[in-house]
Design an enzyme around this catalytic site. Structure first.
Site, short mmCIF file in Angstrom:
data_model
loop_
_atom_site.label_atom_id
_atom_site.label_comp_id
_atom_site.label_asym_id
_atom_site.label_seq_id
_atom_site.Cartn_x
_atom_site.Cartn_y
_atom_site.Cartn_z
N GLY A 105 1.05 -1.37 0.05
CA GLY A 105 -0.02 0.02 -0.02
C GLY A 105 1.01 1.11 0.16
N SER A 201 4.48 -5.31 -3.86
CA SER A 201 4.33 -3.98 -3.88
C SER A 201 5.10 -3.32 -2.80
CB SER A 201 2.75 -3.81 -3.97
OG SER A 201 2.58 -2.15 -4.51
N TYR A 202 4.38 -2.49 -2.05
CA TYR A 202 4.97 -1.84 -0.78
C TYR A 202 5.67 -2.69 0.20
CZ TYR A 202 6.12 2.38 1.88
OH TYR A 202 6.91 3.10 2.51
N ASP A 410 2.64 -5.71 -15.66
CA ASP A 410 2.59 -4.56 -14.38
C ASP A 410 3.10 -3.21 -14.72
OD1 ASP A 410 1.90 -3.41 -12.12
OD2 ASP A 410 3.64 -4.21 -11.15
#
Length: 491
Positions: A105, A201-202, A410
Site C-alpha cells: 500500500g 508492492s510496498y 504490470d
C-alpha cells in the site's frame, strides 16, 4: 499385616514417583516445545488456539485443513493489536514450512488482497454468498499466515488514536516483529519450522525491513523469541525511488502506453533522484498519469471493472510514502484490480457481513468504519527510505535466501524498474538470463541468478502475480521453498 502394609506403602510410593516423573516430563516437554522441541501443548496454549479456531465461514466449501483467525496484541499499553488469519498446510502441516504473506500500500490488507484474491484458499464470489476454493492456494506447499499490518488496516486496531498519526516503515516493522514473537507463543508447534516471508508492492519495504528486524533480534534475543527465518521472496516490489520511477516511464513508452512527446517531456523535465516535483515535471507527469485513468496500470491488458460499486478504484492518498515524487499524484493511489476486475467489490461486501466477522473473530472493538481493502484512516506516513538496497545488501551478506519476482504486464512497479534496481546492487551474475518452463511445457518467464539473489519474471502476469498466473505462482513458491532452480527446459 506389617508386611502387607509395607508392600502397599511401597506400591503407593512407586505410583506417586511415576506420576511426579511423568508430570515433570510433560512440563519440560511443554515448556520446550516452542524452542525446537516436540511434545504436547499446554492447556493454556490449546485453549488459546481453540478460541481462534475458525470452524466454518459463511458460504465456505468443506476442507480438511484447519484455519485460525483472531488478534495478537503488539503493544499492551496502547492497546495495539494486529488481525491474522492462518491456514494449516493441506497435507502434513507438521512437516511444512511457515510462510507469512504481506500486502503493501502502505495501508492495504493482506486479507483482502493476498488471501481473498491472490493466493489464499478462499475467494468471495459474485453472488456475495459463497467462497470458491482456490486450486492453487499456497497452503498446498506451506502453512500460510496473513496479517493486516499496520494498525488501522483492515480489522487491526489501536485503542490509542494518536498511534495512527505515528505510522511509518519503522513502527510497521517493529509491530510486525512483535506480532510474530507473540504469535509463536500462541502456536509454539510451528516455532521450529523453517520460516519465510513473502509479499508484493510496498511490501518491498515491509518484507526486507521485517526480515532485518528478525535478523538483528535473533543475535541477542532469548531462546524463547528466536525466529527460524530462512529467507524471503518479494514480487513487483517497491525497492528504490529513482529506478522504480524511471522504470515506470520507460516501461510505459516501450509498451506503447504513452506518446514519444510525453516520454521526452518527462525525461527532460523530471529528476527522479530528487523527492520534489518542479512545475514543469508536474505538468509532464500529469500527462503520463492521464492514460491510467482509462486502462489498468496494474495490468496493462486486463479489463477495467465497470460496476458502479464505490469500493472502486481510487484510494485516499497517504502523505509521506515512497516514492516521494510519484506519491504526490492521485494516479499513483489507484487500487489494483484482479483477473476478474470486480473481485475487490465482492471481497469488500463479504468481509463487512456480520456473520463473516463473527466467524473470523474479527471487529471485536466494533470499529466506527467499514472494512476496506486499503485504509481510509491512515493519512500520514512518517518514514520511508528512498531505497531498500542497503537492507538487501545486508541480508544478502547475512546468507538469507532472497528471490525477487515480477509480473511483466504490470505498469505500476514494472519489470523494467526492478531490473534497473537490481543492477544497482552490483551483484556478480552466476547464471545468465534464461527462460524457465511451467509444468505444461510453456515458457513461464525468464530468470537470472545473481550471487545471493535470484530474479524471476512471470510472463503475462500483472502486479498481483498469483491472481493472474496462479499455477505459475505456486510453482514459483515450491521451487523457492525447496531452494531449487526453476526448470530451464521443457520437462
Amino acid at each position: 499385616m506389617a508386611s502387607n502394609a509395607a508392600v502397599s506403602f511401597s506400591f503407593v510410593f512407586l505410583l506417586l514417583s511415576l506420576s511426579l516423573a511423568m508430570a515433570a516430563r510433560v512440563s519440560t516437554v511443554t515448556e520446550n516445545y516452542g524452542y525446537g522441541g516436540g511434545g504436547v501443548l499446554s492447556k493454556d496454549v490449546l485453549a488459546q488456539q481453540e478460541a481462534d479456531r475458525v470452524v466454518r465461514l459463511p458460504g465456505q466449501p468443506p476442507v480438511e485443513f484447519k484455519q485460525y483467525a483472531g488478534y495478537v496484541t503488539v503493544n499492551e499499553s496502547h492497546g495495539r493489536a494486529l488481525f491474522y488469519w492462518f491456514f494449516e498446510a493441506v497435507t502434513k502441516p507438521e512437516k511444512k514450512p511457515l510462510v507469512l504473506w504481506l500486502n503493501g500500500g502502505p495501508g492495504c490488507s493482506s486479507i483482502g488482497y493476498g488471501e481473498a484474491e491472490e493466493l489464499g484458499p478462499f475467494f468471495p464470489q459474485k453472488d456475495l454468498q459463497t467462497l470458491k476454493l482456490n486450486r492453487y492456494s499456497w497452503n498446498k506447499a506451506a502453512n500460510l499466515l496473513f496479517v493486516e499490518s499496520p494498525v488501522g488496516v483492515g480489522f487491526s486496531y489501536t485503542n490509542t488514536s494518536s498511534d495512527i498519526n505515528q505510522l511509518g516503515d519503522s513502527i510497521t516493522a517493529k509491530d510486525a516483529y512483535k506480532f510474530l514473537v507473540n504469535w509463536f507463543k500462541r502456536f509454539p508447534q510451528y516455532k521450529s519450522h523453517d520460516f519465510y516471508i513473502s509479499g508484493e508492492s510496498y511490501a518491498g519495504h515491509y518484507v526486507p525491513q521485517l526480515a532485518e528486524a528478525i535478523f538483528d533480534s535473533n543475535k541477542q534475543a532469548p531462546k524463547a523469541d528466536y525466529i527460524n527465518l530462512k529467507g524471503f521472496m518479494i514480487g513487483n516490489a517497491l525497492l528504490d525511488d529513482e529506478t522504480d520511477q524511471k522504470g515506470m516511464i520507460d516501461y510505459a513508452w516501450d509498451h506503447a502506453v504513452i506518446s514519444d512527446r510525453v516520454y521526452e517531456d518527462v525525461k527532460a523535465k523530471c529528476n527522479f533522484s530528487l523527492p520534489n516535483v518542479s512545475d514543469d515535471c508536474n505538468t509532464a507527469l500529469n500527462a503520463y498519469f492521464a492514460v491510467y485513468r482509462i486502462i489498468d496500470m496494474y495490468s496493462l491488458y486486463a479489463p477495467d471493472c465497470v460496476s458502479n460499486s464505490s469500493s472502486s478504484r481510487q484510494r485516499r492518498p497517504i502523505q509521506g510514502v515512497a516514492p516521494k515524487m510519484f506519491s504526490q499524484f492521485d494516479g499513483w493511489h489507484k487500487k489494483p484490480a484482479g483477473y476478474d476486475p470486480c473481485a475487490s467489490d465482492y471481497t469488500e461486501i463479504y468481509f463487512n457481513k456480520p456473520d463473516v466477522q463473527a466467524a473470523l473473530h474479527a471487529n471485536v472493538t466494533k470499529m466506527g468504519y467499514n472494512w476496506t481493502h486499503c485504509s481510509d484512516v491512515i493519512v500520514n506516513w512518517n518514514d520511508a527510505p528512498a531505497s531498500i538496497l542497503p537492507t538487501l545488501k545486508k541480508l544478502i551478506a547475512g546468507g538469507l535466501r532472497i528471490w525477487v519476482f515480477s509480473g511483466d504486464t504490470d505498469g505500476r512497479i514494472p519489470v523494467t524498474a526492478t531490473r534497473l534496481t537490481l543492477q544497482k546492487l552490483g551483484l556478480k551474475t552466476v547464471q545468465e538470463w534464461t527462460p524457465w518452463y511451467t509444468f505444461h511445457q510453456q515458457v513461464g518467464g525468464w530468470t537470472i541468478e545473481y550471487e545471493g539473489l535470484t530474479f524471476v519474471t512471470i510472463r503475462g502476469a500483472g502486479h498481483q502475480v498469483p491472481t493472474f498466473k496462479p499455477r505459475e505462482a505456486l510453482q514459483l513458491l515450491k521451487h523457492f521453498l525447496a531452494d531449487k532452480k526453476l526448470p530451464p527446459a521443457p520437462f
